[in-house]
Write a protein that holds these residues in place. Structure first.
Motif, short mmCIF file in Angstrom:
data_model
loop_
_atom_site.label_atom_id
_atom_site.label_comp_id
_atom_site.label_asym_id
_atom_site.label_seq_id
_atom_site.Cartn_x
_atom_site.Cartn_y
_atom_site.Cartn_z
N LEU A 264 -4.65 0.40 3.14
CA LEU A 264 -3.61 -0.01 2.01
C LEU A 264 -2.22 0.10 2.84
N TRP A 265 -1.57 -1.19 2.84
CA TRP A 265 -0.26 -1.41 3.49
C TRP A 265 0.86 -2.11 2.57
N HIS A 266 1.66 -1.54 1.92
CA HIS A 266 2.63 -1.86 1.33
C HIS A 266 1.82 -2.56 -0.03
N ASN A 267 1.13 -1.88 -0.77
CA ASN A 267 0.37 -2.47 -1.75
C ASN A 267 -0.66 -3.53 -1.63
N THR A 268 -1.11 -3.83 -0.48
CA THR A 268 -1.95 -4.85 0.02
C THR A 268 -3.22 -4.21 0.69
N ALA B 195 1.86 11.65 10.78
CA ALA B 195 1.75 10.44 9.68
C ALA B 195 2.75 10.32 8.63
N LEU B 196 3.50 11.63 8.45
CA LEU B 196 4.63 11.72 7.53
C LEU B 196 5.76 11.07 8.26
N PHE B 197 6.07 11.52 9.57
CA PHE B 197 6.96 10.98 10.20
C PHE B 197 6.97 9.29 10.48
N ALA B 198 5.77 8.86 10.63
CA ALA B 198 5.66 7.50 10.92
C ALA B 198 5.88 6.73 9.68
N GLU B 199 5.81 7.26 8.33
CA GLU B 199 6.49 6.73 7.39
C GLU B 199 7.87 6.51 7.18
N ASN C 274 10.56 3.15 7.75
CA ASN C 274 11.10 3.07 6.54
C ASN C 274 10.28 2.73 5.16
N ARG C 275 8.99 3.28 5.18
CA ARG C 275 8.09 2.79 4.12
C ARG C 275 8.14 3.88 3.27
#
Length: 128
Positions: A24-28, A92-96, A100-101
Motif C-alpha cells: 500500500l503506497w500513498h493509499n494505493t 522502516a520508520l526512517f525510510a518513511e 517525507n511520507r
C-alpha cells in the motif's frame, strides 16, 4: 512472494534476487516485483507478466470463497509479521521520514485494504 521466488528464481533462473510484494503506497494498493538480473529489462517484464497471467491468475480464478479467504488471511499475516530486528524496524520508520511520507500507520491501512480485497477486482486487474 514464495511462489514468485520459486518460479522466477529457482525454476526460470531469472536472476540472483527475485521476489514479489504487495504494498500500500500513498493509499494505493499495488504489487511490485524485484528481480536482480543480467537479463534485458523487456525480457524481465515479459516473464513477470507471464508469471502473473499463466501462474497466478489461474490459481486465483480457481479459488472458491474459502480458499480466497485463506489467501487473504495469509497475506494479512505476512503483512503483520514483525521485523526481524530492532534495526529493521527502525529502518522502516526512517525510510518513511527520509521519503517525507510519514505513513507510520501503513501496516494497519494495508491490513484493512487486504481485508477489503475482492477476488473479482484482482482477476480483472490481472487480465488487463
Amino acid at each position: 512472494s514464495d511462489e514468485a521466488f520459486n518460479q522466477l528464481r529457482t525454476l526460470e533462473k531469472l536472476g540472483y534476487v527475485a521476489s514479489g510484494y504487495a504494498r500500500l503506497w500513498h493509499n494505493t494498493g499495488g504489487v511490485w516485483f524485484l528481480v536482480q538480473s543480467l537479463t534485458p529489462p523487456h525480457e524481465l517484464e515479459a516473464r513477470v507478466d507471464a508469471f502473473l497471467t499463466d501462474r497466478l491468475l489461474p490459481h486465483i480464478e480457481a479459488a472458491d470463497d474459502a480458499a480466497w479467504r485463506t489467501m487473504v488471511d495469509a497475506a494479512v499475516e505476512a503483512q503483520r509479521e514483525l521485523p526481524a530486528s530492532a534495526a529493521a524496524s527502525a529502518g522502516a520508520l526512517f525510510a518513511e521520514i527520509i521519503a517525507n511520507r510519514y505513513e507510520f500507520d501503513a501496516e494497519a491501512r494495508a491490513v484493512a485494504a487486504l481485508r477489503d480485497a475482492r477476488k473479482a477486482e484482482l482477476v480483472a486487474l490481472l487480465r488487463e
